[in-house]
Structures are given as structure tokens and as C-alpha cells.
Scaffold this motif. Structure first.
Motif, PDB file in Angstrom:
ATOM      1  N   ILE A  30       0.799  -1.058  -0.154  1.00  0.00           N
ATOM      2  CA  ILE A  30      -0.078  -0.007  -0.022  1.00  0.00           C
ATOM      3  C   ILE A  30       0.952   1.180   0.011  1.00  0.00           C
ATOM      4  O   ILE A  30       1.759   1.473   0.967  1.00  0.00           O
ATOM      5  N   VAL A  31       0.757   2.091  -1.112  1.00  0.00           N
ATOM      6  CA  VAL A  31       1.404   3.292  -1.237  1.00  0.00           C
ATOM      7  C   VAL A  31       0.749   4.446  -0.387  1.00  0.00           C
ATOM      8  O   VAL A  31       1.396   5.212   0.579  1.00  0.00           O
ATOM      9  N   LYS A  32      -0.463   4.481  -0.897  1.00  0.00           N
ATOM     10  CA  LYS A  32      -1.406   5.739  -0.328  1.00  0.00           C
ATOM     11  C   LYS A  32      -2.668   5.207   0.424  1.00  0.00           C
ATOM     12  O   LYS A  32      -3.414   4.286  -0.275  1.00  0.00           O
ATOM     13  N   LYS A  33      -2.923   5.278   1.717  1.00  0.00           N
ATOM     14  CA  LYS A  33      -3.821   4.855   2.472  1.00  0.00           C
ATOM     15  C   LYS A  33      -5.108   5.374   2.172  1.00  0.00           C
ATOM     16  O   LYS A  33      -5.309   6.751   1.515  1.00  0.00           O
ATOM     17  N   LEU A  34      -6.318   4.817   2.509  1.00  0.00           N
ATOM     18  CA  LEU A  34      -7.638   5.455   2.564  1.00  0.00           C
ATOM     19  C   LEU A  34      -7.880   6.400   3.587  1.00  0.00           C
ATOM     20  O   LEU A  34      -7.414   6.356   4.772  1.00  0.00           O
ATOM     21  N   GLU A  35      -8.553   7.349   3.316  1.00  0.00           N
ATOM     22  CA  GLU A  35      -8.904   8.575   4.315  1.00  0.00           C
ATOM     23  C   GLU A  35     -10.374   8.457   4.775  1.00  0.00           C
ATOM     24  O   GLU A  35     -11.339   8.408   3.797  1.00  0.00           O
ATOM     25  N   TYR A  92     -14.593   0.873   5.547  1.00  0.00           N
ATOM     26  CA  TYR A  92     -14.289   0.389   4.407  1.00  0.00           C
ATOM     27  C   TYR A  92     -12.825   0.036   4.362  1.00  0.00           C
ATOM     28  O   TYR A  92     -11.958   0.650   4.821  1.00  0.00           O
ATOM     29  N   SER A  93     -12.336  -1.046   3.722  1.00  0.00           N
ATOM     30  CA  SER A  93     -10.673  -1.590   3.741  1.00  0.00           C
ATOM     31  C   SER A  93     -10.465  -1.946   2.450  1.00  0.00           C
ATOM     32  O   SER A  93     -11.297  -2.446   1.555  1.00  0.00           O
ATOM     33  N   LEU A  94      -9.308  -1.785   1.934  1.00  0.00           N
ATOM     34  CA  LEU A  94      -8.821  -2.387   0.640  1.00  0.00           C
ATOM     35  C   LEU A  94      -7.592  -3.389   1.111  1.00  0.00           C
ATOM     36  O   LEU A  94      -6.809  -3.113   1.861  1.00  0.00           O
ATOM     37  N   MET A  95      -7.496  -4.698   0.626  1.00  0.00           N
ATOM     38  CA  MET A  95      -6.532  -5.807   0.638  1.00  0.00           C
ATOM     39  C   MET A  95      -5.896  -5.969  -0.390  1.00  0.00           C
ATOM     40  O   MET A  95      -6.258  -6.199  -1.425  1.00  0.00           O
ATOM     41  N   ALA A  96      -4.396  -6.128  -0.325  1.00  0.00           N
ATOM     42  CA  ALA A  96      -3.627  -6.233  -1.028  1.00  0.00           C
ATOM     43  C   ALA A  96      -2.699  -7.254  -0.717  1.00  0.00           C
ATOM     44  O   ALA A  96      -2.866  -7.787   0.625  1.00  0.00           O
ATOM     45  N   SER A  97      -1.763  -7.896  -1.412  1.00  0.00           N
ATOM     46  CA  SER A  97      -0.946  -9.207  -1.114  1.00  0.00           C
ATOM     47  C   SER A  97      -0.039  -8.620  -0.057  1.00  0.00           C
ATOM     48  O   SER A  97       0.542  -9.467   0.715  1.00  0.00           O
ATOM     49  N   GLY A  98       0.506  -7.385  -0.118  1.00  0.00           N
ATOM     50  CA  GLY A  98       1.301  -7.120   0.834  1.00  0.00           C
ATOM     51  C   GLY A  98       0.925  -5.963   1.847  1.00  0.00           C
ATOM     52  O   GLY A  98       1.409  -5.556   2.754  1.00  0.00           O
ATOM     53  N   GLY A  99      -0.409  -5.948   2.214  1.00  0.00           N
ATOM     54  CA  GLY A  99      -0.985  -5.112   3.429  1.00  0.00           C
ATOM     55  C   GLY A  99      -2.531  -4.877   3.258  1.00  0.00           C
ATOM     56  O   GLY A  99      -3.100  -5.140   1.952  1.00  0.00           O
ATOM     57  N   THR A 100      -2.964  -4.126   4.100  1.00  0.00           N
ATOM     58  CA  THR A 100      -4.224  -3.623   4.184  1.00  0.00           C
ATOM     59  C   THR A 100      -4.407  -2.220   4.625  1.00  0.00           C
ATOM     60  O   THR A 100      -3.395  -1.934   5.570  1.00  0.00           O
ATOM     61  N   THR A 101      -5.311  -1.448   4.174  1.00  0.00           N
ATOM     62  CA  THR A 101      -5.609  -0.100   4.490  1.00  0.00           C
ATOM     63  C   THR A 101      -6.827  -0.093   4.574  1.00  0.00           C
ATOM     64  O   THR A 101      -7.827  -0.515   4.053  1.00  0.00           O
ATOM     65  N   GLU A 102      -7.522   0.794   5.690  1.00  0.00           N
ATOM     66  CA  GLU A 102      -9.046   0.932   6.064  1.00  0.00           C
ATOM     67  C   GLU A 102      -9.379   2.422   6.458  1.00  0.00           C
ATOM     68  O   GLU A 102      -8.401   3.091   6.915  1.00  0.00           O
ATOM     69  N   ALA A 103     -10.644   2.888   6.297  1.00  0.00           N
ATOM     70  CA  ALA A 103     -11.077   4.117   6.639  1.00  0.00           C
ATOM     71  C   ALA A 103     -12.650   4.013   7.017  1.00  0.00           C
ATOM     72  O   ALA A 103     -13.203   3.263   6.632  1.00  0.00           O
ATOM     73  N   HIS A 104     -13.152   4.860   7.903  1.00  0.00           N
ATOM     74  CA  HIS A 104     -14.169   5.034   8.355  1.00  0.00           C
ATOM     75  C   HIS A 104     -15.096   5.988   7.602  1.00  0.00           C
ATOM     76  O   HIS A 104     -14.830   7.102   7.181  1.00  0.00           O
ATOM     77  N   VAL A 105     -16.510   5.612   7.104  1.00  0.00           N
ATOM     78  CA  VAL A 105     -17.345   6.380   6.292  1.00  0.00           C
ATOM     79  C   VAL A 105     -18.500   6.895   7.061  1.00  0.00           C
ATOM     80  O   VAL A 105     -19.119   5.660   7.962  1.00  0.00           O
ATOM     81  N   GLN A 106     -19.108   7.778   7.258  1.00  0.00           N
ATOM     82  CA  GLN A 106     -20.139   8.201   8.307  1.00  0.00           C
ATOM     83  C   GLN A 106     -20.982   9.123   7.326  1.00  0.00           C
ATOM     84  O   GLN A 106     -20.766  10.077   6.712  1.00  0.00           O
ATOM     85  N   VAL A 107     -22.496   8.720   7.231  1.00  0.00           N
ATOM     86  CA  VAL A 107     -23.515   9.272   6.495  1.00  0.00           C
ATOM     87  C   VAL A 107     -24.463   9.806   7.274  1.00  0.00           C
ATOM     88  O   VAL A 107     -24.966   8.816   7.935  1.00  0.00           O
ATOM     89  N   ASP A 108     -24.774  10.949   7.507  1.00  0.00           N
ATOM     90  CA  ASP A 108     -25.869  11.427   8.225  1.00  0.00           C
ATOM     91  C   ASP A 108     -26.964  11.762   7.369  1.00  0.00           C
ATOM     92  O   ASP A 108     -26.868  11.952   6.188  1.00  0.00           O
ATOM     93  N   LEU A 109     -28.169  12.128   8.119  1.00  0.00           N
ATOM     94  CA  LEU A 109     -29.347  12.472   7.405  1.00  0.00           C
ATOM     95  C   LEU A 109     -29.478  14.158   7.189  1.00  0.00           C
ATOM     96  O   LEU A 109     -28.859  14.924   8.275  1.00  0.00           O
ATOM     97  N   LYS A 110     -30.112  14.667   6.291  1.00  0.00           N
ATOM     98  CA  LYS A 110     -30.096  16.182   6.350  1.00  0.00           C
ATOM     99  C   LYS A 110     -31.345  16.597   7.074  1.00  0.00           C
ATOM    100  O   LYS A 110     -32.365  15.896   7.414  1.00  0.00           O
ATOM    101  N   PRO A 111     -31.661  17.819   7.484  1.00  0.00           N
ATOM    102  CA  PRO A 111     -32.850  18.532   8.291  1.00  0.00           C
ATOM    103  C   PRO A 111     -33.937  18.435   7.438  1.00  0.00           C
ATOM    104  O   PRO A 111     -34.047  18.445   6.262  1.00  0.00           O
TER     105      PRO A 111
END
Length: 1168
Positions: free
Chosen positions: A356-361, A425-444
Motif C-alpha cells: 500500500i503506497v497511499k492509504k484510505l482517508e 471500508y478497507s482495501l486488501m492487497a497481497s502486501g498489506g491492508t488499509t482501512e477508513a471509516h465512512v459516516q453518512v448522516d441525515l439532512k434537516p
């Protein structure tokens, strides 16, 4: 790239991490040579993992740990045993896990178990631990290598690798006697026939003590230099019995490798290169002029100008093939040929891990927005996996998720985000794994248009709508707090910001409080719906024709009529101008929310009429009318009339009842009874539609009465008054079987039988009438009735033809007449005489002296025949009584004597017609005693007797003799032999020293003679010491072919009674007797029993049937010849076709029997 290294002795370096590869030579091992060569290769890969283990980690990652104790690497010597153990804890497992043992990368050892490899399993119930063991027994040098143990349970997986090192043992001294080493083991061991070096070493000291001389001949050298076809001869010459073990050991001996003539330096056994790298394969030729070819997996590699994948170089005697940009498909077996020689190698391509060169945000957004996750890896085109909360993200055509990649960058895109998209959410490659959290909220939430309350007529459309923001938010509709689901009646729509609920046709149940709740928000929208409906009477629910209700008088009437209306209407019941209240006692009206009810407890005829219903509410008014009809059973009819009366029947009529009860008359029931009885009996169970009826099956002379019931749809009326009494009475039926009994020149005698039906009036007598042919006048023959069934008409003219009829007379009158079918000629007819001898008199009639003889011989003839009896042509003795009648003659002897025996001739004569018959009568008596009995000879304990037949045989053949003996001391007689046929006999087994007298009785069919003839002299049985001079006899040949002394006789048998066939045969040696029926041998048939005693052959037929008749043959066969006799058996008294089929007789035999029966009957009629 690290090159593979070898030691001089062919073993890998000890500092390498890769042990020897294992290739177990087991009985079931059927791997191809190319595969075995590949897994037996020896590698030195430095500090890295073996290629197969690296691939294994990339392909499958363990999901959980199951092994609590893993097998450890070990080292043994050749021929030793070792055990590897793996343990799994089963506390959280519902069933036994699955374990597999592998050698190398792919060899499953489950199919290789045998005497060298065993797999065992056990389970400890207390510790809850599964134990798995692999035993290697008497290991060989090629057992060394890398092993793997894999354990799986549902979605859990665990594995472990371990090594086995097999060390060589020092070679045994050449002083060991190879001939004794390869002799077969007498202990029956599994490895008998192989060289057991441990056994040889163990017994070395004992052999030294025995001071065995070393073999003078080196058998190994002889075998190594000999041809394979000479191995067996050499082994036999030097006493080696285990040739198979010797050949195995000889095969294991290392042969010196011949020096290659084409290659100065061969290819290395194997090469390894990283994916995308370059590799050089170099060989050194001894002869540079030899043509060289390169192969990949057996396919020749040809150089092409545009292909830079393979480059071929020549440097002096070196030949080099360069492989550029190595990929996974280049992992193969390569070979090079120089002339007739060939060397091979293998190339392993190692795939580098993808990092993994650039991780998830992390991402935080609201509903309906676009989400884009970006990641960068170290290699272009690498395979990666996107996961959400540990589960792989679906990326199909219909999926909400879209995956995109460009070069080393990878994206996961969600176009229209939802609240459910929140997660890790995470991405798995043969040399490593990266993950990031996604938050979806409601509108008023904003309410643009609120719900409105409405009032709707029943059946009209209903629509509720509201507008909210954001527009893509779903919601739920509720009525009175209950969730509304869309169906055929309710349609729920959501288009952008608008939410609507549509009802095409509203009902009462659609009224209530409606609420709309946006999903994910606490705010709600509410409205009320009010439904109104004009009143209506639903008479169709009564399901009656013309709104007319029919009720039986006396029954309870309850009319429930559905009504509708919102709000609930006011209901009024009316009959004419009178209002029916709900407080009435017998007639009352009751009202409910959805229906109204009219109740009449006990209906009467006055309740018939029209009833009116009036409904009123604020929405309108409705009226309806119902007609009520009260029906009853009809009135009873008038008493019936009986105009005609017969013998067992009568005719009756009646008029319909005056009142039919308001329903048409369907029919009538009729009953009758005897006048003196009170029990009425119904005559018809189906309604009589007419007003007339004919009762039947009445008893003559008994008075009867009848009555009727009228029936309509409501029921049965009361009975009518009974009719006047009447008595059935009828004449008898006509007389039966009217026949002519006798005819003379002036009289005719008629006979008949009484009528079949006489009746209650009885029978007073008969009236006989006759009519002369050609006239119609019937003349009364008897002026007074005759009670007899025979009458002679007198005073008739000679040769006239008349017809005769007879009537039966009783109190009811004359019966129908019985008339002769043909005219009768008044003239006496002469009938020739015919004697009918009974069956038992056709044979000799045998009686004993003193018995009664009474024989009846019937005959025919007209006028009365003249009867004459003669005996042997002479008139009959006066002691014999003769009585004659018109139809038979009786010969009677009160006490039969022997003089009455003889042939009697019966003659009957009518004018010039004569018939005769012969009767054979035999009177038998007891025979006289035998004559001239004498003792012929005495020897030992035997006495020979001889005598002559009696003078008087009792008028019957002598059937045998009874011989008795008596001791002179006691003179008590004992029977020696009974039913003896000859006139000489030898009595044996007499007591020595006793003196005997003998006497003999003769026997015929009557019995034994009254007296016996005794010997005048006695026979003394002399004691031992006396010698008897046996006379010399010339040997006589008694052998003779079979000959029948008594043939078979044609026999008649009666069906159902056992029958026997007898004959006698003489032959020496004893013949074999064969019985045949219709030339077919009788074998194992339970219906036949065969006996053979003293030359008398008997066939017993058990309960014969007609199909047992036929030609029977008795055949006698011995070595000197054969003979046979035949007879015919006829079975009388047959069976019907049904009885034959019931007894199981085959159909072809049944047809044959019926045809024979018909033929025999026709023959009998023709003879009569």
C-alpha cells in the motif's frame, strides 16, 4: 538471483532453511514422472520461505487458530519410526474438525497409507481435545522433506508446516553373508525379503562366535556385472531364495554416472527469478558443432525476429538462453537437447507482494451525496479486494458500488449515499491492508405541504398527499396506529418530494386517523378521514326467488337482512299499515349495526303477507318489501275404494284431498293390514303419482283393509279412513305333466301331476275332457270330479284320434286346462320285449351258503310279456321262488345252497318277439382240509413239509394255507405262516431238542377250513454232535428274461374310489418294473402308488377321475430282456365342467374328458 547450490554428496546445505523434498514410494503412488521429478528437486532459497509456502500465504489467509499443539520437525535414520502429533480443542466445536496431511505442496497422504504410513485419530471426552497422529514406519531416504498439516471446521482454517530429515546409516561390511541376508524371513514380517541391516548388525556378534567363514565369492560384483536375465540363475546358484528383495536392494545401489559426451557442463537442477526479472540458462558443450534445441514443457522454443522474450547467445562453447520479463506462465520445466543427449531444469517465478503506497482517508457526508474512496498500491494491474465491515463489497452490474482503477490507483465510488452506507471500508492487497471509516448522516427535514383532513362518500376516491424536503427520504403511513402496506386497494407513491396515499374506491374501514412518518426523523404529519354512505337494504342476501320466503306452519321464522349506511340508519318494519315493534311477543323486529331481523316464533297461516322495511339517515332513505308464505301438510283424503279383487292382488282408487296445504300434492303412500291385525304395512316407498294402485302379494282367504297418505313438499298428511274389508281368492294353476299312460282299442289312460299352485281355496278334484280330432266339441269324460291324478277314458271308437285336457276345480272355479300337445290314436301298440340286466348281475353273482338271494331283473314289453326261467337248460328247482310283474321278474332263494350255483336263463316273449339274458350265480362255502401232509426231511433246525390240495375247495379257488406247529410236550398250537400259496414249505428256527407236530388249514375267499390235517409223525430236532451229510446238487442256471405269468385285465373304475391294476412277472435277476399311461412313464406322481412283492406288481390309482382313464402298461426290464402287458382303464361317474376346473384339471384334459363323455353317452343311446 541466488543460484541453487549442491554439496558433493548430493545433499543440500545445512544452513539453508529448506529441507529435503519428500517423495514417499508408497504402493498407491501413481504420480507422473514429471511431477515426481519436480517435487524431488532440492533448493537453497536463502532465508526466504519455500515457493509453495509463499503462494499459500498469498492465496489463503487463516481465519482462526484451531491447533493448540502443532507437529514439530524431526530427524531419524533410514529404517526408523517417527510420529507427528497435532491437537485441536473441541470446546467450541459442534462436530469433529477435518484434518489433512500433505507432503510438499499438493500430495495428499490420505491415499498413501499402508505399512510405512499410518494416520490415527482419538478424542478425550474429559479434556475435549481431538488428537491426530501420523506414524512413519521404517522410513526410507526419500521420505525426507517438508510436510504440512491442515485443519478445517466450517469457515475456520489452520495449518502448520514441519520438516523430516532422514539420515543414512553406515554401509555394512562386505564380510556380511549376502546369501544369508536375502534368505526369506521365517517370522512372517512385513519387510521380509528386504535387506534388514539392523538385524544383521544385531546378530553380528553371534555370527562372530559361530566363526562363520566369509564367502569366498563376491556375489554383489557378480550381480553388478551380470545381465538382468541372469539374476535368477545367479541367485539359485548361491542359495539366495529372496530374489525380489535382492532385486530391490540391487536397484538401490548407486551406479556411477557416465560422463556426458555432449555436455561439458549441464543445466542446474533448478532456477528461481522474481516476477518481471530476467534469467539466463547456460550449458557448456563438449562439441560446439552439435545442433542444440531448447524446449519448454516439451514444446520447442523457436527464435523469432520480433520476439524479444527469448534471446539465444553463443559464447565459445557456451550456449545461453535469456528469458526477459518473467511472468507466472514462464514457471515451467525447460530442457535442452544436444544430439541424443538431454538435460532438464525447472524455473520458478516468484511473485513479489503488492504494498500500500497511499492509504484510505475517512469520509463524513450526508444522505444523497457522492462518496469516493481512493488508494494507491505499488504495482500496476495488481489485484485488490474492497471490504465493508469485513465483508467483500459486491461490484456486479446491479450493485450500488462501482470500482475504478488507473495504473496504481484504485477507487471505490458510491453515487447516491444512504445511511446504511455508514461503516468501515478497507482495501486488501497481497502486501498489506488499509482501512477508513465512512459516516453518512441525515439532512434537516422541512415540511413543504402538510396533510389535510377530508370527508368522502363511500365508494369515491380518497387521496392524501404531503411534500417534504429532502425529497429522497422514504416514509411510512399509519391508520389508527396500524402500519399500512400497499395492496390492490391502497396505492402508496413517492415521487421526489411528494408522498401520496391513493384509494380508488373508499370503504367504511378506510375512515380513521392517518399519520405519515418520514424514515429516520421524529417529526410526523397527521390528518382525519370521514366516510359517509346513504342507507340501503340488501335483500339479495336472502337468496330467495321473487323476494318470497316460504315457511312451514309451526316453525320459527327469523329473517336477517343486511343493511348499510353511515352513520347507522333508523329501521322500521311494517305489515300493511301496522308497525312491528321490537317489544312484540310472537312477532317482533330487532335492529343491529349491520343488519335488521324479523322474528316469528310460531308461524301460522295468518302470517302470510307482504312485509315492508324503511331505512332513514342523514344521507338519504331506502325501502324494500318481502313476501312471507306459510305452508302446511295437506288434509287427509277420503276412504279408498276396492272395485276388483284377485287371488293375491286387488285394484284400489281414491280422490285427492280437498286442501293441499298450500303446496301441490307430490304423490301418495299406500298401506294395508289384515283385518284382525293392528299393524299397517307400507306398500310403496316411491310416491304413487296416480290415484289408483294395485296391491300385490296378499294371502288368499285373509280379509284385508287399505288406506292412503297424501304427500306434498311440507310433509305427509294424516291417514285416510280404511277401506271396506275384502278377501283375495283365486283358482289354482293348470295341472302339470299330462301324459298317456296306456292305450287299448277302446280306452285311453291319462296321467298327470297336481297343479304347482293350489291356493287358499284348496283343490276339490279334476275334470277330464276329450275331443275327437276334426271337431271342436269337448266331451266331459267324468261326470263327477276325480281326486286321483290318473283316469281311464272308456267307450272310445277304435282307431280314432282324440285330444285330451284336464282342469283343476276348487271353490274359485276351474283352472286353465292342460291339453295334450299331439293327438292320441285309440289302438293298442305292441312293444318288443327288452331285458335290462342291472350292472352287478352282468358279472358272476357270488353268495355264501345260507345267505338270502333276491335278484330283481327289470324288463319292458307290451302287452305283458311271458316270462320263463331255466337253469342249465332245465326247469328251476321248487326251492327257488319266482315272482313276475308287468315290468320285472324276481328270483328269490331264502337259504342258498351249493346246488343253487349255475347259469340261469331268463326268457321274455311278446307274441313273436323274444329276448333272453343269462345270470351266473355262484354259492361258495368253506373248503375242506388239505390231504396227505407229510414230513419230507429234517435237518438242523429246519423241517420240510409237503401236502396235497383239499378234495373240496368250497366252490371257490384256494387262496392260501395256514401252517401251525405244536410242541409235543404242551401241544399248544402256534401259527408259523399265513396265506401261503404253495403246497410245500420249510419251517425254520425250531428249538433243538424239541419234538414238533404240524397241521395245515386250507383257505378260500370264504375263510379257513373248519378242520385241519395234522402230521401223523412228529419231527424231532436232533441236538448238536450229529452230522448231516449234505447231498451234492448240480448247479442250475435260474436266470431268465422277464415274462408275465398273469397279464393286466381291462378294468372299470368308479370316480372317487381307489382303483388297482395287478399283474405278476417272473424273471431272474429281479427286473425293474416301469408303469406307463398312454405310453408316458409315470414318475413321482402323488396320485399313483406302485408296489412289487414276490413278483406281483400293483399300481394303485388314488381317487381316480375321468381323465385318469386310458391305456396303462406295465414293463419289466432286466439284463436278459424285457416284456410288457397293457390294459384299458375306464372311469365311470364323471364330473361336471365346473367340478373339473375347481379340482385344477388342465383345460386340454377337461375338453378331452367332456368330448369322451358325450361320445360314450351317444354310444349308449344307440345301443339302447
Amino acid at each position: 538471483m541466488p543460484e541453487p547450490t549442491k554439496k558433493d554428496d548430493g545433499q543440500p546445505e545445512e544452513d539453508g532453511n529448506i529441507p529435503k523434498k519428500l517423495s514417499i514410494d508408497l504402493p498407491n503412488d501413481s504420480d507422473p514422472e514429471s511431477t515426481r521429478g519436480r517435487k524431488d528437486s532440492v533448493w537453497s532459497l536463502g532465508d526466504g520461505q519455500p515457493p509453495e509456502e509463499t503462494d499459500k500465504q498469498i492465496e489463503t489467509q487463516p481465519l482462526s487458530v484451531l491447533l493448540i499443539e502443532k507437529p514439530q520437525s524431526g530427524s531419524i535414520t533410514v529404517g526408523g519410526d517417527i510420529t507427528f502429533t497435532a491437537k485441536v480443542e473441541a470446546k467450541d466445536l459442534l462436530r469433529k474438525p477435518t484434518i489433512k496431511w500433505f507432503k510438499g505442496k499438493w500430495m495428499d497422504l490420505a491415499s498413501k497409507t499402508g505399512k510405512h504410513l499410518q494416520l490415527k485419530e482419538s478424542f478425550d471426552r474429559f479434556t475435549k481435545i481431538h488428537t491426530f497422529e501420523m506414524h512413519i514406519i521404517k522410513a526410507k531416504d526419500n521420505y525426507a522433506g517438508n510436510y504440512r498439516c491442515e485443519v478445517t471446521y466450517k469457515d475456520k482454517f489452520d495449518s502448520c508446516s514441519f520438516d523430516l530429515e532422514v539420515k543414512e546409516i553406515p554401509e555394512v561390511s562386505q564380510s556380511i553373508d549376502i546369501r544369508s541376508a536375502f534368505k526369506r524371513s521365517s517370522e512372517g514380517q512385513d519387510d521380509a525379503g528386504e535387506l534388514d541391516f539392523s538385524g544383521l548388525l544385531k546378530h553380528r556378534n553371534s555370527r562372530e562366535h559361530k566363526q562363520e567363514e566369509t564367502p569366498e565369492v563376491d556375489v554383489w560384483e557378480i550381480l553388478k556385472n551380470a545381465r538382468p536375465d541372469e539374476y535368477e540363475k545367479i541367485a539359485f546358484m548361491y542359495g539366495i531364495t529372496d530374489l525380489r528383495g535382492l532385486l530391490k536392494r540391487l536397484k538401490k545401489t548407486k551406479k556411477e554416472e557416465k560422463k556426458s559426451e555432449a555436455f561439458a557442463k549441464r543445466l542446474e537442477p533448478a532456477y528461481q527469478v522474481d516476477k518481471g526479472g530476467k534469467i539466463r540458462l547456460v550449458v557448456d558443450l563438449a562439441d560446439p558443432t552439435v545442433e542444440l534445441k531448447w524446449y519448454k514443457n516439451g514444446q520447442e522454443i523457436r527464435p523469432t525476429p520480433n520476439n524479444r522474450k527469448y534471446i539465444f547467445e553463443h559464447k565459445g562453447t557456451q550456449r545461453i538462453m535469456v528469458i526477459n520479463n518473467c511472468q507466472i506462465n514462464d514457471d515451467a520445466a525447460y530442457s535442452v537437447t544436444a544430439g541424443d543427449e538431454k538435460c532438464t531444469t525447472e524455473l520458478f517465478v516468484k511473485e513479489l507482494p503488492v504494498n500500500i503506497v497511499k492509504k484510505l482517508e475517512p469520509v463524513k457526508t450526508t444522505v444523497n451525496e457522492r462518496i469516493e474512496l481512493e488508494c494507491e498500491v505499488s504495482e500496476e494491474g495488481a489485484k485488490v479486494r474492497w471490504m465493508k465491515n469485513g465483508v467483500e463489497v459486491p461490484t456486479g452490474v446491479r450493485s450500488r458500488y462501482r470500482v475504478k482503477s488507473e495504473g496504481t490507483k484504485h477507487w471505490l465510488i458510491i453515487e447516491d449515499a444512504m445511511k446504511d452506507d455508514t461503516g468501515t471500508y478497507s482495501l486488501m492487497a497481497s502486501g498489506g491492508t488499509t482501512e477508513a471509516h465512512v459516516q453518512v448522516d441525515l439532512k434537516p427535514l422541512k415540511i413543504l405541504q402538510d396533510l389535510q383532513s377530508v370527508t368522502v362518500l363511500l365508494g369515491q376516491p380518497l387521496k392524501l398527499a404531503c411534500d417534504i424536503y429532502p425529497g429522497n427520504i422514504p416514509g411510512r403511513w399509519y391508520r389508527n396506529g396500524q402500519l399500512i402496506q400497499p395492496n390492490d386497494h391502497i396505492n402508496i407513491l413517492h415521487r421526489a418530494k411528494n408522498h401520496s396515499l391513493d384509494i380508488e374506491s373508499s370503504t367504511i374501514h378506510d375512515a380513521g386517523d392517518y399519520t405519515f412518518v418520514p424514515e429516520g426523523y421524529s417529526q410526523t404529519l397527521s390528518a382525519k378521514v370521514h366516510i359517509i354512505d346513504p342507507p340501503k337494504v340488501h335483500l339479495e342476501a336472502l337468496n330467495v326467488q321473487d323476494n318470497t320466503v316460504t315457511i312451514v306452519a309451526g316453525s320459527k321464522l327469523r329473517l336477517e337482512i343486511p343493511i348499510s349506511g353511515e352513520p347507522a340508519p333508523r329501521v322500521v318494519w311494517m305489515k300493511g299499515e301496522r308497525v312491528i315493534l321490537d317489544t312484540g311477543s310472537r312477532v317482533r323486529a330487532e335492529n343491529f349495526a349491520d343488519h335488521t331481523c324479523l322474528t316469528i316464533d310460531v308461524t301460522e297461516r295468518e302470517d302470510t303477507g307482504n312485509y315492508k322495511i324503511v331505512l332513514q339517515n342523514e344521507a338519504g332513505e331506502d325501502t324494500a318489501s318481502i313476501k312471507v308464505k306459510v305452508v302446511d301438510i295437506p288434509d287427509p283424503a277420503e276412504a279408498p275404494l276396492v272395485p276388483n279383487v284377485g287371488g293375491d292382488c286387488c285394484t284400489m282408487t281414491w280422490d285427492p284431498p280437498r286442501y293441499d296445504g298450500g303446496s301441490p300434492i307430490l304423490g301418495y303412500f299406500i298401506e294395508r293390514k289384515k283385518k284382525q291385525s293392528s299393524r299397517w304395512m307400507r306398500l310403496n316407498f316411491d310416491l304413487c303419482k296416480e290415484t289408483t294402485f294395485e296391491p300385490k302379494k296378499m294371502i288368499e282367504g285373509v280379509p284385508y283393509e287399505v288406506r292412503i297418505f297424501a304427500v306434498n313438499a311440507i310433509g305427509v298428511s294424516k291417514p285416510s279412513e280404511p277401506s271396506k274389508p275384502f278377501i283375495p281368492l283365486a283358482v289354482t294353476s293348470e295341472p302339470t305333466m299330462l301324459v298317456v299312460d296306456d292305450v287299448t282299442d277302446t280306452t285311453v289312460t291319462m296321467k298327470w301331476r297336481p297343479p304347482d299352485t293350489i291356493g287358499a281355496a284348496g283343490l276339490d278334484g279334476y275334470q277330464v275332457e276329450y275331443c275327437i280330432e276334426g271337431t271342436d266339441e269337448w266331451i266331459l269324460a267324468n261326470k263327477e270330479l276325480t281326486e286321483k291324478t290318473k283316469y281311464t277314458i272308456t267307450g272310445l271308437p277304435t282307431e280314432a284320434k282324440i285330444l285330451v285336457r284336464v282342469k283343476a276345480i276348487n271353490a274359485a272355479g276351474a283352472s286353465p286346462p292342460r291339453t295334450t300337445q299331439h293327438s292320441i290314436l285309440v289302438k293298442e301298440v305292441i312293444e318288443p320285449p327288452k331285458i335290462r340286466i342291472p350292472r352287478h348281475l352282468k358279472q358272476t353273482y357270488i353268495r355264501k351258503v345260507g345267505e338270502v338271494v333276491n335278484l330283481v331283473v327289470p324288463f319292458m314289453g307290451k302287452p305283458r310279456p311271458k316270462v320263463t326261467w331255466l337253469k342249465e337248460g332245465q326247469p328251476i328247482d321248487q326251492t327257488i321262488s319266482i315272482r313276475n310283474s308287468d315290468c320285472d321278474s324276481i328270483i328269490f332263494i331264502r337259504k342258498a345252497e351249493r346246488k343253487h350255483s349255475g347259469k340261469y336263463e331268463l326268457t321274455i316273449q311278446v307274441e313273436n318277439h323274444v329276448d333272453t339274458a343269462m345270470l351266473d350265480i355262484q354259492i361258495v362255502d368253506l373248503p375242506g382240509p388239505p390231504q396227505a401232509i407229510k414230513i419230507e426231511e429234517i435237518w438242523g433246525t429246519n423241517v420240510a413239509l409237503d401236502w396235497s390240495a383239499p378234495k373240496d375247495n368250497g366252490n371257490a379257488p384256494i387262496t392260501g394255507y395256514t401252517i401251525q406247529k405244536a410242541d409235543k410236550k404242551t401241544m399248544e398250537w402256534y401259527t408259523c405262516v399265513e396265506h401261503y400259496h404253495r403246497t410245500c414249505i420249510t419251517i425254520s428256527d425250531l428249538v433243538v431238542g424239541n419234538e414238533y407236530f404240524f397241521r395245515i388249514y386250507s383257505e378260500n375267499m370264504v375263510g379257513l377250513s373248519e378242520s385241519a390235517t395234522a402230521t401223523k409223525e412228529s419231527a424231532l430236532i436232533v441236538k448238536e454232535g450229529l452230522q448231516l451229510k449234505n447231498p451234492e446238487y448240480n448247479d442250475r442256471d435260474f436266470t431268465e428274461p422277464p415274462s408275465f405269468t398273469q397279464p393286466l385285465i381291462n378294468t372299470f373304475a368308479i370316480a372317487g374310489y381307489n382303483a388297482t391294476l395287478n399283474c405278476s412277472v417272473r424273471a431272474n435277476p429281479r427286473p425293474k418294473v416301469i408303469w406307463m399311461k398312454n405310453k408316458i412313464t409315470i414318475i413321482d406322481d402323488p396320485r399313483y402308488r406302485m408296489f412289487s412283492n414276490q413278483g406281483v406288481c400293483t399300481l394303485e390309482i388314488r381317487k381316480p377321475s375321468p381323465f385318469d382313464g386310458g391305456v396303462y402298461t406295465c414293463k419289466a426290464v432286466n439284463n436278459l430282456g424285457e416284456a410288457q402287458v397293457d390294459c384299458k382303464l375306464e372311469v365311470k361317474g364323471g364330473f361336471t365342467f365346473y367340478e373339473l376346473m375347481k379340482r385344477g384339471v388342465p383345460l386340454h384334459l377337461t375338453d378331452k374328458y367332456t368330448n369322451e363323455s358325450k361320445t360314450s353317452e351317444s354310444e349308449k343311446k344307440g345301443s339302447d
